[in-house]
Design a protein around this motif. Structure first.
Motif, mmCIF file in Angstrom:
data_model
loop_
_atom_site.group_PDB
_atom_site.id
_atom_site.type_symbol
_atom_site.label_atom_id
_atom_site.label_comp_id
_atom_site.label_asym_id
_atom_site.label_seq_id
_atom_site.Cartn_x
_atom_site.Cartn_y
_atom_site.Cartn_z
ATOM 1 N N ILE A 197 0.846 -1.186 0.000
ATOM 2 C CA ILE A 197 0.000 0.000 0.000
ATOM 3 C C ILE A 197 0.889 1.247 0.000
ATOM 4 O O ILE A 197 1.773 1.388 0.843
ATOM 5 C CB ILE A 197 -0.944 0.016 1.225
ATOM 6 C CG1 ILE A 197 -1.848 -1.223 1.228
ATOM 7 C CG2 ILE A 197 -1.758 1.306 1.283
ATOM 8 C CD1 ILE A 197 -2.819 -1.317 0.066
ATOM 9 N N THR A 198 0.641 2.131 -0.935
ATOM 10 C CA THR A 198 1.358 3.405 -0.998
ATOM 11 C C THR A 198 0.667 4.383 -0.065
ATOM 12 O O THR A 198 -0.559 4.524 -0.089
ATOM 13 C CB THR A 198 1.352 3.952 -2.437
ATOM 14 O OG1 THR A 198 1.973 2.986 -3.276
ATOM 15 C CG2 THR A 198 2.092 5.276 -2.528
ATOM 16 N N ASN A 199 1.436 5.059 0.747
ATOM 17 C CA ASN A 199 0.867 5.990 1.717
ATOM 18 C C ASN A 199 0.625 7.348 1.061
ATOM 19 O O ASN A 199 1.517 8.174 0.960
ATOM 20 C CB ASN A 199 1.789 6.132 2.928
ATOM 21 C CG ASN A 199 1.077 6.738 4.102
ATOM 22 O OD1 ASN A 199 0.287 7.655 3.955
ATOM 23 N ND2 ASN A 199 1.356 6.219 5.281
ATOM 24 N N GLU A 200 -0.596 7.542 0.606
ATOM 25 C CA GLU A 200 -0.985 8.819 0.001
ATOM 26 C C GLU A 200 -1.374 9.827 1.085
ATOM 27 O O GLU A 200 -1.199 11.022 0.910
ATOM 28 C CB GLU A 200 -2.152 8.616 -0.975
ATOM 29 C CG GLU A 200 -1.848 7.676 -2.129
ATOM 30 C CD GLU A 200 -0.842 8.230 -3.122
ATOM 31 O OE1 GLU A 200 -0.620 9.450 -3.162
ATOM 32 O OE2 GLU A 200 -0.254 7.413 -3.865
ATOM 33 N N PHE A 201 -1.881 9.331 2.206
ATOM 34 C CA PHE A 201 -2.361 10.204 3.282
ATOM 35 C C PHE A 201 -1.226 11.024 3.886
ATOM 36 O O PHE A 201 -1.329 12.240 4.035
ATOM 37 C CB PHE A 201 -3.042 9.360 4.366
ATOM 38 C CG PHE A 201 -3.726 10.158 5.438
ATOM 39 C CD1 PHE A 201 -5.031 10.585 5.276
ATOM 40 C CD2 PHE A 201 -3.075 10.465 6.626
ATOM 41 C CE1 PHE A 201 -5.673 11.321 6.268
ATOM 42 C CE2 PHE A 201 -3.700 11.197 7.625
ATOM 43 C CZ PHE A 201 -5.004 11.621 7.444
ATOM 44 N N THR A 205 4.125 9.743 0.005
ATOM 45 C CA THR A 205 4.689 8.506 -0.527
ATOM 46 C C THR A 205 6.068 8.167 0.033
ATOM 47 O O THR A 205 6.528 7.041 -0.135
ATOM 48 C CB THR A 205 4.762 8.562 -2.065
ATOM 49 O OG1 THR A 205 5.549 9.698 -2.448
ATOM 50 C CG2 THR A 205 3.371 8.680 -2.672
ATOM 51 N N GLN A 264 -8.344 5.127 4.525
ATOM 52 C CA GLN A 264 -8.682 5.663 3.204
ATOM 53 C C GLN A 264 -7.711 5.198 2.124
ATOM 54 O O GLN A 264 -8.112 4.960 0.986
ATOM 55 C CB GLN A 264 -8.802 7.177 3.229
ATOM 56 C CG GLN A 264 -7.555 7.954 3.495
ATOM 57 C CD GLN A 264 -7.841 9.460 3.589
ATOM 58 O OE1 GLN A 264 -8.941 9.932 3.306
ATOM 59 N NE2 GLN A 264 -6.845 10.201 4.006
ATOM 60 N N ASP A 265 -6.435 5.015 2.459
ATOM 61 C CA ASP A 265 -5.497 4.469 1.477
ATOM 62 C C ASP A 265 -5.821 3.014 1.173
ATOM 63 O O ASP A 265 -5.752 2.576 0.014
ATOM 64 C CB ASP A 265 -4.048 4.605 1.957
ATOM 65 C CG ASP A 265 -3.498 6.014 1.801
ATOM 66 O OD1 ASP A 265 -4.056 6.792 0.997
ATOM 67 O OD2 ASP A 265 -2.509 6.339 2.479
ATOM 68 N N GLN A 323 -6.944 1.802 -2.606
ATOM 69 C CA GLN A 323 -6.041 0.916 -3.337
ATOM 70 C C GLN A 323 -6.500 -0.538 -3.404
ATOM 71 O O GLN A 323 -5.966 -1.323 -4.188
ATOM 72 C CB GLN A 323 -4.636 1.026 -2.740
ATOM 73 C CG GLN A 323 -4.043 2.407 -2.969
ATOM 74 C CD GLN A 323 -2.747 2.636 -2.238
ATOM 75 O OE1 GLN A 323 -1.832 1.816 -2.312
ATOM 76 N NE2 GLN A 323 -2.650 3.760 -1.525
#
Length: 186
Positions: free
Chosen positions: A104-108, A111, A122-123, A127
């Motif tokens: 999982i890429t941490n957009e919150f 990155t 939410q990530d 995803q």
């Protein structure tokens, strides 16, 4: 620095590099005996080595069997390779076990944040939406608040499970518990 990226004073280790340091340097984790009693474990020092050691011990202690199970395990970028390798070993030992490991890429938080402890609901929702997650989604327990009920963005486990239409199970950073959850307790 020595080969293990530590500071020494009179033969005693004063400071250890975190696991993230080894991951970023693309180096193997030190062996278990290097960490002694894991006095810095809560600071991210030795967690990967301990998890791998516990998981492999648990796997060795468990007899091969058929486990008709398809699940998904999520993690941050930092632990992705380690967890993928461990899950492959479990799949090799247990017939019909399929573990899909998703990074999982941490957009919150951004990155550059790659640890599992800062994953958000939410990530995960964004995803994982529309993916075949199997019968269960395993998430790192460290991604939840201390109370174990919500992610840092206030999304609850129930909200995530309802959104993704799959059972969501938090897993402690413990190799024995990880194998137990992967195998469905079998």
């Amino acid at each position: 620095f020595n080969a293990h990226y530590s500071f020494f004073n009179n033969g005693k280790i004063l400071a250890y590099a975190s696991d993230e340091f080894y991951l970023l340097a693309e180096k193997e984790f030190p062996t278990e005996d290097y960490y002694g009693e894991y006095s810095q474990l809560d600071n991210g020092v030795g967690m990967g080595t301990l998890l791998k050691s516990e998981f492999l011990s648990a796997l060795e202690e468990t007899a091969p069997k058929t486990i008709n199970r398809k699940i998904t395990l999520v993690t941050g970028e930092s632990a992705f390779t380690l967890l993928s390798d461990l899950c492959k070993k479990a799949e090799e030992k247990f017939e019909n076990l399929k573990v899909n490991v998703i990074k999982i890429t941490n957009e919150f938080f951004g990155t550059t944040v790659t640890v599992a402890g800062l994953l958000t609901g939410q990530d995960l929702k964004a995803q994982l939406q529309g993916k075949d997650l199997g019968e269960e989604l395993l998430i790192p327990r460290v991604s939840l608040r201390n109370e174990g009920d919500k992610f840092l963005d206030d999304i609850t486990l129930e909200e995530l499970a309802e959104f993704l239409k799959v059972k969501v199970t938090p897993v402690e950073n413990d190799g024995y518990k990880l194998l137990e959850k992967i195998s469905g307790g079998a």
